[in-house]
Design a protein around this motif. Structure first.
Motif, PDB file in Angstrom:
ATOM      1  N   ASN A   1      29.847  30.940  48.876  1.00 35.56           N
ATOM      2  CA  ASN A   1      29.175  31.776  48.826  1.00 35.56           C
ATOM      3  C   ASN A   1      30.930  33.088  49.641  1.00 35.56           C
ATOM      4  OD1 ASN A   1      26.793  31.290  49.177  1.00 35.56           O
ATOM      5  ND2 ASN A   1      26.609  31.189  51.308  1.00 35.56           N
ATOM      6  N   TYR A   2      31.852  32.914  48.597  1.00 29.35           N
ATOM      7  CA  TYR A   2      33.566  33.361  49.408  1.00 29.35           C
ATOM      8  C   TYR A   2      33.009  34.954  48.467  1.00 29.35           C
ATOM      9  CZ  TYR A   2      37.771  34.790  49.749  1.00 29.35           C
ATOM     10  OH  TYR A   2      38.938  35.893  50.716  1.00 29.35           O
ATOM     11  N   ASN A   3      33.242  35.815  49.623  1.00 32.00           N
ATOM     12  CA  ASN A   3      33.725  37.302  47.747  1.00 32.00           C
ATOM     13  C   ASN A   3      33.019  37.151  46.786  1.00 32.00           C
ATOM     14  OD1 ASN A   3      34.767  39.700  47.764  1.00 32.00           O
ATOM     15  ND2 ASN A   3      37.095  37.926  46.292  1.00 32.00           N
ATOM     16  N   PHE A   4      32.046  36.898  47.084  1.00 30.42           N
ATOM     17  CA  PHE A   4      30.506  37.037  45.648  1.00 30.42           C
ATOM     18  C   PHE A   4      30.210  38.251  44.977  1.00 30.42           C
ATOM     19  CE2 PHE A   4      27.136  34.991  42.764  1.00 30.42           C
ATOM     20  CZ  PHE A   4      28.293  34.190  42.647  1.00 30.42           C
ATOM     21  N   VAL A   5      31.325  38.167  44.213  1.00 23.12           N
ATOM     22  CA  VAL A   5      31.463  38.921  43.365  1.00 23.12           C
ATOM     23  C   VAL A   5      31.100  39.482  41.846  1.00 23.12           C
ATOM     24  CG1 VAL A   5      32.216  40.969  44.704  1.00 23.12           C
ATOM     25  CG2 VAL A   5      33.753  39.598  42.946  1.00 23.12           C
ATOM     26  N   GLU A   6      30.883  39.821  40.990  1.00 23.45           N
ATOM     27  CA  GLU A   6      30.364  39.439  39.311  1.00 23.45           C
ATOM     28  C   GLU A   6      32.936  39.719  39.169  1.00 23.45           C
ATOM     29  OE1 GLU A   6      28.272  38.495  37.125  1.00 23.45           O
ATOM     30  OE2 GLU A   6      27.681  38.817  39.268  1.00 23.45           O
ATOM     31  N   PRO A   7      32.864  38.953  37.811  1.00 24.04           N
ATOM     32  CA  PRO A   7      33.937  39.033  37.394  1.00 24.04           C
ATOM     33  C   PRO A   7      34.789  40.473  36.741  1.00 24.04           C
ATOM     34  CG  PRO A   7      32.487  37.181  36.785  1.00 24.04           C
ATOM     35  CD  PRO A   7      31.789  37.813  37.033  1.00 24.04           C
ATOM     36  N   LYS A   8      35.842  40.617  36.754  1.00 23.83           N
ATOM     37  CA  LYS A   8      36.614  41.965  36.611  1.00 23.83           C
ATOM     38  C   LYS A   8      37.588  42.083  35.272  1.00 23.83           C
ATOM     39  CE  LYS A   8      35.914  43.434  41.055  1.00 23.83           C
ATOM     40  NZ  LYS A   8      37.007  44.684  42.692  1.00 23.83           N
TER      41      LYS A   8
ATOM     42  N   ILE B   1      42.405  41.586  30.622  1.00 28.20           N
ATOM     43  CA  ILE B   1      43.145  40.187  32.028  1.00 28.20           C
ATOM     44  C   ILE B   1      41.444  39.700  32.560  1.00 28.20           C
ATOM     45  CG2 ILE B   1      43.526  39.822  33.659  1.00 28.20           C
ATOM     46  CD1 ILE B   1      45.569  39.219  31.420  1.00 28.20           C
ATOM     47  N   LEU B   2      41.001  39.284  32.639  1.00 23.57           N
ATOM     48  CA  LEU B   2      39.961  39.010  33.676  1.00 23.57           C
ATOM     49  C   LEU B   2      40.004  38.499  34.754  1.00 23.57           C
ATOM     50  CD1 LEU B   2      36.595  38.577  33.032  1.00 23.57           C
ATOM     51  CD2 LEU B   2      36.171  36.385  32.965  1.00 23.57           C
ATOM     52  N   THR B   3      39.918  38.829  36.282  1.00 22.08           N
ATOM     53  CA  THR B   3      39.897  38.210  37.620  1.00 22.08           C
ATOM     54  C   THR B   3      38.402  37.775  38.025  1.00 22.08           C
ATOM     55  OG1 THR B   3      41.484  40.527  37.699  1.00 22.08           O
ATOM     56  CG2 THR B   3      40.385  38.955  39.556  1.00 22.08           C
ATOM     57  N   VAL B   4      38.863  37.148  38.796  1.00 20.07           N
ATOM     58  CA  VAL B   4      37.770  36.217  39.120  1.00 20.07           C
ATOM     59  C   VAL B   4      37.543  35.104  40.165  1.00 20.07           C
ATOM     60  CG1 VAL B   4      35.285  34.407  38.685  1.00 20.07           C
ATOM     61  CG2 VAL B   4      37.277  35.117  36.324  1.00 20.07           C
ATOM     62  N   THR B   5      36.209  35.664  41.089  1.00 20.37           N
ATOM     63  CA  THR B   5      36.701  35.332  42.226  1.00 20.37           C
ATOM     64  C   THR B   5      36.432  33.493  42.716  1.00 20.37           C
ATOM     65  OG1 THR B   5      36.124  35.116  44.927  1.00 20.37           O
ATOM     66  CG2 THR B   5      34.268  35.508  42.779  1.00 20.37           C
ATOM     67  N   ALA B   6      37.162  32.328  43.528  1.00 15.52           N
ATOM     68  CA  ALA B   6      37.608  31.459  43.065  1.00 15.52           C
ATOM     69  C   ALA B   6      35.605  30.832  43.263  1.00 15.52           C
ATOM     70  CB  ALA B   6      37.865  31.152  44.381  1.00 15.52           C
ATOM     71  N   SER B   7      34.524  31.803  43.951  1.00 15.95           N
ATOM     72  CA  SER B   7      33.267  31.297  44.344  1.00 15.95           C
ATOM     73  C   SER B   7      32.815  31.029  43.601  1.00 15.95           C
ATOM     74  CB  SER B   7      32.978  31.821  45.536  1.00 15.95           C
ATOM     75  OG  SER B   7      32.400  32.493  45.435  1.00 15.95           O
ATOM     76  N   TYR B   8      33.331  31.716  41.954  1.00 20.19           N
ATOM     77  CA  TYR B   8      31.993  32.187  40.761  1.00 20.19           C
ATOM     78  C   TYR B   8      31.807  30.576  40.083  1.00 20.19           C
ATOM     79  CZ  TYR B   8      29.499  35.291  37.707  1.00 20.19           C
ATOM     80  OH  TYR B   8      28.936  35.876  36.793  1.00 20.19           O
ATOM     81  N   LYS B   9      30.786  30.311  39.204  1.00 16.77           N
ATOM     82  CA  LYS B   9      30.376  28.987  38.992  1.00 16.77           C
ATOM     83  C   LYS B   9      30.725  29.048  37.807  1.00 16.77           C
ATOM     84  CE  LYS B   9      26.687  27.916  42.060  1.00 16.77           C
ATOM     85  NZ  LYS B   9      25.340  27.649  41.369  1.00 16.77           N
ATOM     86  N   MET B  10      31.976  27.580  37.004  1.00 15.38           N
ATOM     87  CA  MET B  10      32.099  27.723  35.703  1.00 15.38           C
ATOM     88  C   MET B  10      31.394  27.807  34.829  1.00 15.38           C
ATOM     89  SD  MET B  10      35.491  25.326  35.922  1.00 15.38           S
ATOM     90  CE  MET B  10      34.522  24.285  37.574  1.00 15.38           C
TER      91      MET B  10
ATOM     92  N   ILE C   1      41.913  28.390  47.535  1.00 18.89           N
ATOM     93  CA  ILE C   1      42.148  29.106  46.587  1.00 18.89           C
ATOM     94  C   ILE C   1      41.242  30.405  46.696  1.00 18.89           C
ATOM     95  CG2 ILE C   1      41.233  29.391  44.388  1.00 18.89           C
ATOM     96  CD1 ILE C   1      42.502  26.858  44.034  1.00 18.89           C
ATOM     97  N   LEU C   2      41.577  32.150  46.215  1.00 20.19           N
ATOM     98  CA  LEU C   2      40.743  33.212  46.715  1.00 20.19           C
ATOM     99  C   LEU C   2      39.910  33.689  45.125  1.00 20.19           C
ATOM    100  CD1 LEU C   2      42.759  34.389  49.404  1.00 20.19           C
ATOM    101  CD2 LEU C   2      41.119  33.311  49.869  1.00 20.19           C
ATOM    102  N   SER C   3      41.036  33.815  44.324  1.00 22.59           N
ATOM    103  CA  SER C   3      40.689  34.622  43.481  1.00 22.59           C
ATOM    104  C   SER C   3      41.900  33.953  41.908  1.00 22.59           C
ATOM    105  CB  SER C   3      40.812  36.058  43.750  1.00 22.59           C
ATOM    106  OG  SER C   3      41.726  36.491  43.474  1.00 22.59           O
ATOM    107  N   CYS C   4      41.396  34.174  40.533  1.00 21.88           N
ATOM    108  CA  CYS C   4      42.512  33.805  39.722  1.00 21.88           C
ATOM    109  C   CYS C   4      42.210  35.253  38.127  1.00 21.88           C
ATOM    110  CB  CYS C   4      42.017  33.084  38.923  1.00 21.88           C
ATOM    111  SG  CYS C   4      40.796  31.878  38.409  1.00 21.88           S
ATOM    112  N   ARG C   5      43.072  34.917  38.256  1.00 21.03           N
ATOM    113  CA  ARG C   5      43.279  35.919  36.790  1.00 21.03           C
ATOM    114  C   ARG C   5      42.971  34.604  34.450  1.00 21.03           C
ATOM    115  NH1 ARG C   5      46.745  40.255  36.629  1.00 21.03           N
ATOM    116  NH2 ARG C   5      48.454  39.234  36.317  1.00 21.03           N
TER     117      ARG C   5
END
Length: 317
Positions: free
Chosen positions: A83-90, A96-105, A187-191
């Motif tokens: 549930n960490y920082n569960f926001v929509e991708p940016k 460039i797409l920024t995605v939180t680590a908790s987002y399901k693949m 891991i917190l987020s990735c691009r």
């Protein structure tokens, strides 16, 4: 327990005496006295600080798709990042797409195609979160993996609570490996570096074609993998040019069982649960397969599934 009330008052969701078998895809895992669900970096740091001051061992988990866990009372607590920082991708509007680590693949694959972004359709066939996928360089084939599309990853260093970013080339990716596995980090987020579907008269056609490809990924997984049974996916790193499933077929071990753990009859590269499999059953089967492959082929198999036991190297302190 000292400090737990303070964490709860900070808005952190805490569950007590949780059975991990209710979370893991292998349906294995004993009871942990505490499971934390941080929602932001501040909460995460508070939890880590508490574990250190309380001298509690802890493990970082998410969707638990790639782990087999010991039974009984476990001597560690869990920090669940689902549930960490569960926001929509940016999307930056360009590449460039920024995605939180908790987002399901799987969810990210659908989000991308619905937003006319291409490149990550292969994720549709992979369970688990983006963070876990980066950690183990998830993917299917060459060019359909994290290594191909990742720009960088942002993480929390558990040694000093500082936040850093590593670029793709610094992660030393190889099959089911990244440098992150040797680091004391979360891991917190990735691009990702991706492309938009061109906004021309072929746009609808292209979008539909990509959706068809995604459906084919799903069908391939459904037809080739035992997805209706508890498992953690492919068990071993392929010992190129050999194929573990093929070797097990040659040894007539397809369907072999230890307790509730079985070498899958549908895909022998998987260990599946057929009768209330325990983590110990899974561990024993891993060891048995390694022994047989070593005896008959002189090959040392390396598990790509996380084998989580009390007091092992996967635990943090």
């Amino acid at each position: 327990m000292n400090g737990i009330e303070e964490l709860s008052n900070a808005g952190i969701t805490i569950k007590f005496n949780e059975k991990l078998k209710n979370y893991s895809y292998t349906k294995t895992g004993g009871t942990v006295k505490l499971m934390f669900f941080p929602q932001n970096l501040e909460q995460l740091k508070m939890i880590i600080t508490w574990t250190k001051s309380s001298e509690e061992q802890f493990v970082i988990l998410g969707e638990m798709t790639n782990v087999a866990i010991a039974s009984g009372t476990l001597n560690f607590v869990v920090i669940n990042m689902s549930n960490y920082n569960f926001v929509e991708p940016k999307w930056d509007g360009d590449r460039i797409l920024t995605v939180t680590a908790s987002y399901k693949m799987k969810k990210l694959a659908t989000w991308c195609i619905n937003n006319d972004i291409r490149g990550l359709g292969w994720m549709e066939g992979i369970p688990g979160t983006v963070g876990a996928g980066v950690y183990m360089n998830a993917g299917f084939l060459l060019g359909q993996d994290m290594e191909t599309y990742l720009v960088d990853v942002t993480y929390l260093d558990l040694n000093d609570m500082s936040v850093h970013t590593l670029k793709n080339q610094e992660l030393k990716f190889r099959y089911r490996y990244s440098k992150l596995q040797e680091m004391n980090v979360i891991i917190l987020s990735c691009r990702f570096l991706l492309n938009r579907i061109p906004n021309d008269w072929k746009k609808v056609y292209r979008r539909n074609r990509y959706k068809k490809i995604m459906r084919e990924y799903h069908k391939r997984r459904e037809s080739n993998q035992p997805i209706k049974l508890p498992s953690a996916g492919t068990v071993f790193v392929p010992p190129y040019p050999w194929h573990v499933g093929g070797m097990l077929r040659e040894l007539n071990l397809v369907g072999y069982q230890i307790g509730g753990a079985q070498i899958s009859t549908k895909s022998p590269g998987f260990i599946v649960g057929v009768n209330n499999m325990t983590g110990e059953d899974y561990f024993s089967m891993v060891s048995y397969i390694q022994e047989q492959i070593k005896i008959h082929y002189d090959i040392d198999l390396e598990p790509e599934v996380r084998l989580l036991k009390n007091d092992n190297e996967l635990l943090h302190k």
